[in-house]
Structures are given as structure tokens and as C-alpha cells.
Design a protein around this motif. Sequence first.
Motif, PDB file in Angstrom:
ATOM      1  N   ASP A 233      -0.840  -6.811  12.688  1.00 55.93           N
ATOM      2  CA  ASP A 233      -0.433  -5.677  13.522  1.00 55.93           C
ATOM      3  C   ASP A 233       0.642  -4.842  12.832  1.00 55.93           C
ATOM      4  OD1 ASP A 233      -2.194  -6.489  15.463  1.00 55.93           O
ATOM      5  OD2 ASP A 233      -0.691  -7.571  16.650  1.00 55.93           O
ATOM      6  N   ASP A 234       1.510  -5.503  12.061  1.00 58.19           N
ATOM      7  CA  ASP A 234       2.601  -4.797  11.403  1.00 58.19           C
ATOM      8  C   ASP A 234       2.100  -3.902  10.260  1.00 58.19           C
ATOM      9  OD1 ASP A 234       5.326  -4.161  10.954  1.00 58.19           O
ATOM     10  OD2 ASP A 234       5.383  -5.595   9.297  1.00 58.19           O
ATOM     11  N   TYR A 235       0.986  -4.313   9.624  1.00 54.33           N
ATOM     12  CA  TYR A 235       0.519  -3.591   8.432  1.00 54.33           C
ATOM     13  C   TYR A 235      -0.724  -2.727   8.662  1.00 54.33           C
ATOM     14  CZ  TYR A 235       3.755  -5.782   5.141  1.00 54.33           C
ATOM     15  OH  TYR A 235       4.888  -6.157   4.444  1.00 54.33           O
ATOM     16  N   VAL A 236      -1.304  -2.771   9.858  1.00 49.88           N
ATOM     17  CA  VAL A 236      -2.575  -2.092  10.059  1.00 49.88           C
ATOM     18  C   VAL A 236      -2.472  -0.589   9.779  1.00 49.88           C
ATOM     19  CG1 VAL A 236      -2.175  -1.758  12.535  1.00 49.88           C
ATOM     20  CG2 VAL A 236      -4.521  -1.767  11.625  1.00 49.88           C
ATOM     21  N   ASP A 237      -1.370   0.020  10.093  1.00 48.47           N
ATOM     22  CA  ASP A 237      -1.218   1.460   9.843  1.00 48.47           C
ATOM     23  C   ASP A 237      -0.763   1.753   8.412  1.00 48.47           C
ATOM     24  OD1 ASP A 237      -1.942   2.167  12.442  1.00 48.47           O
ATOM     25  OD2 ASP A 237       0.093   1.851  13.187  1.00 48.47           O
ATOM     26  N   ARG A 238       0.040   0.878   7.871  1.00 50.56           N
ATOM     27  CA  ARG A 238       0.628   1.154   6.556  1.00 50.56           C
ATOM     28  C   ARG A 238      -0.294   0.784   5.397  1.00 50.56           C
ATOM     29  NH1 ARG A 238       5.827  -1.920   5.858  1.00 50.56           N
ATOM     30  NH2 ARG A 238       4.995  -3.424   7.376  1.00 50.56           N
ATOM     31  N   ALA A 239      -1.162  -0.207   5.612  1.00 54.93           N
ATOM     32  CA  ALA A 239      -1.961  -0.710   4.477  1.00 54.93           C
ATOM     33  C   ALA A 239      -3.367  -0.123   4.414  1.00 54.93           C
ATOM     34  CB  ALA A 239      -2.042  -2.230   4.542  1.00 54.93           C
TER      35      ALA A 239
ATOM     36  N   GLY B 119      -5.847   3.186   3.888  1.00 55.30           N
ATOM     37  CA  GLY B 119      -5.800   4.483   3.236  1.00 55.30           C
ATOM     38  C   GLY B 119      -5.809   4.343   1.718  1.00 55.30           C
ATOM     39  N   THR B 120      -5.679   5.469   1.012  1.00 53.49           N
ATOM     40  CA  THR B 120      -5.825   5.468  -0.450  1.00 53.49           C
ATOM     41  C   THR B 120      -4.546   5.854  -1.185  1.00 53.49           C
ATOM     42  OG1 THR B 120      -6.575   7.764  -0.369  1.00 53.49           O
ATOM     43  CG2 THR B 120      -8.264   6.037  -0.282  1.00 53.49           C
ATOM     44  N   GLY B 121      -3.484   6.114  -0.441  1.00 58.03           N
ATOM     45  CA  GLY B 121      -2.251   6.548  -1.089  1.00 58.03           C
ATOM     46  C   GLY B 121      -1.503   5.414  -1.768  1.00 58.03           C
ATOM     47  N   ARG B 122      -0.523   5.816  -2.565  1.00 61.11           N
ATOM     48  CA  ARG B 122       0.258   4.827  -3.305  1.00 61.11           C
ATOM     49  C   ARG B 122       1.018   3.906  -2.358  1.00 61.11           C
ATOM     50  NH1 ARG B 122       4.699   6.311  -8.038  1.00 61.11           N
ATOM     51  NH2 ARG B 122       5.284   4.134  -8.535  1.00 61.11           N
ATOM     52  N   GLU B 123       1.620   4.485  -1.324  1.00 61.88           N
ATOM     53  CA  GLU B 123       2.358   3.673  -0.374  1.00 61.88           C
ATOM     54  C   GLU B 123       1.423   2.739   0.382  1.00 61.88           C
ATOM     55  OE1 GLU B 123       5.617   3.391   0.011  1.00 61.88           O
ATOM     56  OE2 GLU B 123       5.835   4.752  -1.699  1.00 61.88           O
ATOM     57  N   ASN B 124       0.207   3.222   0.659  1.00 64.46           N
ATOM     58  CA  ASN B 124      -0.769   2.363   1.341  1.00 64.46           C
ATOM     59  C   ASN B 124      -1.112   1.154   0.474  1.00 64.46           C
ATOM     60  OD1 ASN B 124      -2.042   5.482   2.132  1.00 64.46           O
ATOM     61  ND2 ASN B 124      -1.240   4.133   3.734  1.00 64.46           N
ATOM     62  N   PHE B 125      -1.288   1.405  -0.828  1.00 67.32           N
ATOM     63  CA  PHE B 125      -1.635   0.307  -1.740  1.00 67.32           C
ATOM     64  C   PHE B 125      -0.476  -0.685  -1.836  1.00 67.32           C
ATOM     65  CE2 PHE B 125      -1.830  -1.626  -5.977  1.00 67.32           C
ATOM     66  CZ  PHE B 125      -3.081  -2.224  -5.893  1.00 67.32           C
ATOM     67  N   LYS B 126       0.737  -0.155  -1.876  1.00 62.95           N
ATOM     68  CA  LYS B 126       1.914  -1.019  -1.937  1.00 62.95           C
ATOM     69  C   LYS B 126       1.992  -1.910  -0.698  1.00 62.95           C
ATOM     70  CE  LYS B 126       6.955  -0.843  -2.265  1.00 62.95           C
ATOM     71  NZ  LYS B 126       8.149   0.036  -2.333  1.00 62.95           N
TER      72      LYS B 126
ATOM     73  N   GLU C 150       1.736  -6.070  -0.301  1.00 62.64           N
ATOM     74  CA  GLU C 150       2.710  -6.868   0.455  1.00 62.64           C
ATOM     75  C   GLU C 150       1.998  -7.730   1.497  1.00 62.64           C
ATOM     76  OE1 GLU C 150       5.442  -4.166   2.204  1.00 62.64           O
ATOM     77  OE2 GLU C 150       6.397  -3.604   0.300  1.00 62.64           O
ATOM     78  N   LEU C 151       1.068  -7.112   2.227  1.00 65.83           N
ATOM     79  CA  LEU C 151       0.337  -7.836   3.261  1.00 65.83           C
ATOM     80  C   LEU C 151      -0.437  -8.996   2.659  1.00 65.83           C
ATOM     81  CD1 LEU C 151      -0.949  -8.334   6.050  1.00 65.83           C
ATOM     82  CD2 LEU C 151      -2.626  -6.552   5.489  1.00 65.83           C
TER      83      LEU C 151
ATOM     84  N   ASP D  20      -9.058  -9.561   1.681  1.00 64.98           N
ATOM     85  CA  ASP D  20      -8.936  -9.763   0.224  1.00 64.98           C
ATOM     86  C   ASP D  20      -9.831  -8.752  -0.498  1.00 64.98           C
ATOM     87  OD1 ASP D  20      -8.344 -10.709  -2.237  1.00 64.98           O
ATOM     88  OD2 ASP D  20      -9.598 -12.508  -2.081  1.00 64.98           O
ATOM     89  N   LYS D  21      -9.409  -7.514  -0.560  1.00 64.02           N
ATOM     90  CA  LYS D  21     -10.154  -6.452  -1.252  1.00 64.02           C
ATOM     91  C   LYS D  21      -9.160  -5.387  -1.697  1.00 64.02           C
ATOM     92  CE  LYS D  21     -12.952  -5.775   2.091  1.00 64.02           C
ATOM     93  NZ  LYS D  21     -14.008  -5.153   2.916  1.00 64.02           N
ATOM     94  N   ARG D  22      -9.602  -4.492  -2.545  1.00 67.17           N
ATOM     95  CA  ARG D  22      -8.683  -3.535  -3.146  1.00 67.17           C
ATOM     96  C   ARG D  22      -8.312  -2.394  -2.196  1.00 67.17           C
ATOM     97  NH1 ARG D  22      -7.430  -4.152  -8.108  1.00 67.17           N
ATOM     98  NH2 ARG D  22      -6.773  -1.973  -8.335  1.00 67.17           N
ATOM     99  N   ARG D  23      -9.131  -2.153  -1.227  1.00 68.11           N
ATOM    100  CA  ARG D  23      -8.828  -1.077  -0.271  1.00 68.11           C
ATOM    101  C   ARG D  23      -9.179  -1.579   1.128  1.00 68.11           C
ATOM    102  NH1 ARG D  23     -11.640   4.518  -1.323  1.00 68.11           N
ATOM    103  NH2 ARG D  23     -10.329   4.333  -3.208  1.00 68.11           N
ATOM    104  N   LEU D  24      -8.286  -1.306   2.076  1.00 65.62           N
ATOM    105  CA  LEU D  24      -8.494  -1.791   3.438  1.00 65.62           C
ATOM    106  C   LEU D  24      -8.724  -0.637   4.402  1.00 65.62           C
ATOM    107  CD1 LEU D  24      -5.732  -4.559   3.745  1.00 65.62           C
ATOM    108  CD2 LEU D  24      -8.175  -4.878   3.337  1.00 65.62           C
ATOM    109  N   SER D  25      -9.571  -0.918   5.371  1.00 64.52           N
ATOM    110  CA  SER D  25      -9.791   0.027   6.472  1.00 64.52           C
ATOM    111  C   SER D  25      -9.482  -0.697   7.780  1.00 64.52           C
ATOM    112  CB  SER D  25     -11.240   0.516   6.475  1.00 64.52           C
ATOM    113  OG  SER D  25     -12.118  -0.562   6.746  1.00 64.52           O
ATOM    114  N   GLU D  26      -9.450   0.075   8.859  1.00 59.47           N
ATOM    115  CA  GLU D  26      -9.178  -0.542  10.155  1.00 59.47           C
ATOM    116  C   GLU D  26     -10.235  -1.585  10.506  1.00 59.47           C
ATOM    117  OE1 GLU D  26      -8.547   2.217  13.277  1.00 59.47           O
ATOM    118  OE2 GLU D  26      -6.880   3.249  12.281  1.00 59.47           O
ATOM    119  N   SER D  27     -11.462  -1.367  10.072  1.00 59.79           N
ATOM    120  CA  SER D  27     -12.520  -2.347  10.363  1.00 59.79           C
ATOM    121  C   SER D  27     -12.238  -3.683   9.671  1.00 59.79           C
ATOM    122  CB  SER D  27     -13.891  -1.802   9.937  1.00 59.79           C
ATOM    123  OG  SER D  27     -13.907  -1.550   8.538  1.00 59.79           O
TER     124      SER D  27
END
Length: 393
Positions: A64-70, A72-79, A83-84, A113-120
Motif C-alpha cells: 500500500d505504501d509503494y503502489v503509487d510511487r513504484a 510508472g516509467t520515471g526515474r523516481e518510480n524505478f527508485k 526499494e519496494l 519481481d519485474k523491471r516495471r510495475l503496474s497497478e495490476s
Amino acid sequence: MSERAHRAGVEAGSGSGADGQSPLEVLEGARRRFEDADQRIADAGGDAVAEAAEAYRDATELLDDYVDRATGTGRENFKAYVELEGQFDSLVSELPDDLKGREAFEEALDAIDKRRLSESDFERAHEALEPAARYAELLEEREAAREAIDEARTAAAKRRRVLADEISERERLVELGEADLEAPVEELREPIDAYNEAIETAFEEYRVETSAREVFELLERSRWYPFVDYEQPPDDLATYVREDPAGEYTIPELLEYANYSRSKLEHYVSSADELKRRVATQQTFLDGIDADPLTIPWPPGEAGVLRRRVRECRPFVERVADEDAVAKLRSIRRLTTDPEFEYDRLQTAAQAVAQLSPDERERLADGRVADKLGSLRDERARLEEALEVEDPI
């Protein structure tokens, strides 16, 4: 507090639950609910359930803490994703191998466990954790049951206090129902009426003849006598009567002057405006100073209560009235101690005549009051027994 526990407490406090249950039944139901929840936890592994529930809460909190931050494709999202994944991997790796539902945590880790995350992806991780959710739900149910017990105990204790009042009321009805309604209560009423008439006449004369300042001193003294229940004057009026020369007038004179014009009033007091401001606004209070707190109410109280009332009234009566009124007051006190007079018998009969309605007399005669008194006592005994049981903290 859970909504279910709160609802149970409110319903118990009102005297009945959602299904018309008594406070005792609600308490017993809450205890059964706790026992069932505790047994389910024991069947599922006991202490291991708490470990699994804690791990589940930690895992869902991370998601729940990372669902919004992690996402997307931006640098901060990847960071945030890195962390997550690191924190979630550490959480899973530190779980005991025999932890209840451990596979669910591993599957949730696989979901993210993948390089890019979506809400799904987060939704799949939550779904993977569902098998472990039941352990948290088991603990939540037991805690809700504990809260329900606390509220049910409060409602049961409240009901016990209500029962005490209802029992006292019906015990008094039974006592009145046993009174001798043919007793010559006029032998008690006549001396009380004679005294009341004497003190009322004497006090009216006292008002006419005595300065307002002296009357206020009488009111001030009554503060220390609970049975002489005079209302105290407002502070500004008391100060005016005590300090201004106008306090030497009687109360009827002050009330009369308050209706004078200012020009006419200046012949009687130093400040017409001050008198009007202090007295004219308090006419209701001044008119209400009478003998009522010094009278004996009908029907009178029990012997001990009446003796105390007479004892407290006596110094005031001696100050206000003549010896005849004082003698009448003393004679009433003697009635309470004269064994030949049978004060208790006459007092109870007077109370019965004055207080028992036709319906109450009918219910006393056919036994309904006694039956209700018995059921109330039984209910109180069951509640007291139930409240003596120690519940989980």
C-alpha cells in the motif's frame, strides 16, 4: 473499535440487543463469540497464527505504501520499485520456513519481481497474499469479540444499577401496600397542619416587620441547614441589601418603592437608579421568600428524617415566630418518639394514601407487584453472578 462490537455495546446498553436480547444474554453471547474465535486460532496453530498475521500486515503495508510511487516509467518510480523489491525480498527471506501460509508471501514477491510495475501487479500481489489474510482475520475477530465483551459488561453493570432502583421502588410499593389504610392518619395530619398554618402566618408578619437585611441574614444562615432549603439571593442584590441604607426597609417596602417614579423614589433612598436596578429586576425572587422551607410537607418523611427536619427548622422558627409556633413544632417531634402514638404506622398509611394510584393498588392486590419484584431480584442475581466472572483483558 469494530462496528460490530460497537453496535453490540449500544444495543446492550439500551436494555435489549438487535434480537431483543437482555444485557445478560448479550454478555453471554460475546463470551461465546470470544471462545469460538480463540478456539479457531488454537486450531489454526496458536502462536503461529499471530506470526503469520503480523507478516501479512507488514506485507500489505509495504504494498500500500509503494503502489503509487513504484508504478510508472520515471526515474523516481524505478527508485521506489527498487526499494519496494528490496524490502519485500528481505521480509520474505526473514520469514520462518514453517510460517503459516509462507507460500503466499513468496508468490506475492514473484508478482512484483519485474523491471516495471503496474497497478495490476500490485493487485496480483494482494491476491497472492489472500491465503495469509485469514490469519489476520482470526486475530481481528478475537479482538472484536473482546471489545464486545467489554461493552456488554458495561451495559450489564448499567442494567444492574437500573435494577437496583426498580427493586427499591417496588419494595416501597410493597411496604405501602401493607399499610393500614384505615389508620387514623388525621391524628398525624392535624398537628402538622396546625404548625404549618402557624409558621406561615408568623412568617408573613416577619416579612412585614423585619428589614430586608435581617431576612437576608436568615437566608444566608440556611446555607448550613439542608432541610431549610431557601434559595440564596443573587450576589448583586445581597450586596445592595447588606451595604446600602435601603436594606433597612422591609421587603414589601422595597418592592413598593421599586414601582415608584425616580423623582418620588429620591425621597426614600439615596440612589433611585440603584434601587431600581437591584430590586425591580428581582421582584420574583423577593416575592418568593416565604415560610415554605420551614413547613412540614405532607405526607411527612420517616421518623428519623422528620426529627432532623424539625431540629434544623427550630432555630429559624424561634427567630421568626412566637413560642406557640415553636411549641407546635416540638410537639411534632415528640410524635416520632411516642410509642403509643405509632408514628411509623400512621406515616406509612399517609404515604400509601397519598402515593398509591388506583392501578398500583390493583397490582398490589392481585400479586403483580410481588411477581415483578421477584423477577427483578432474580435478574439482578444472575447479572451479579455473570459480572463476577473474569474476562480476558
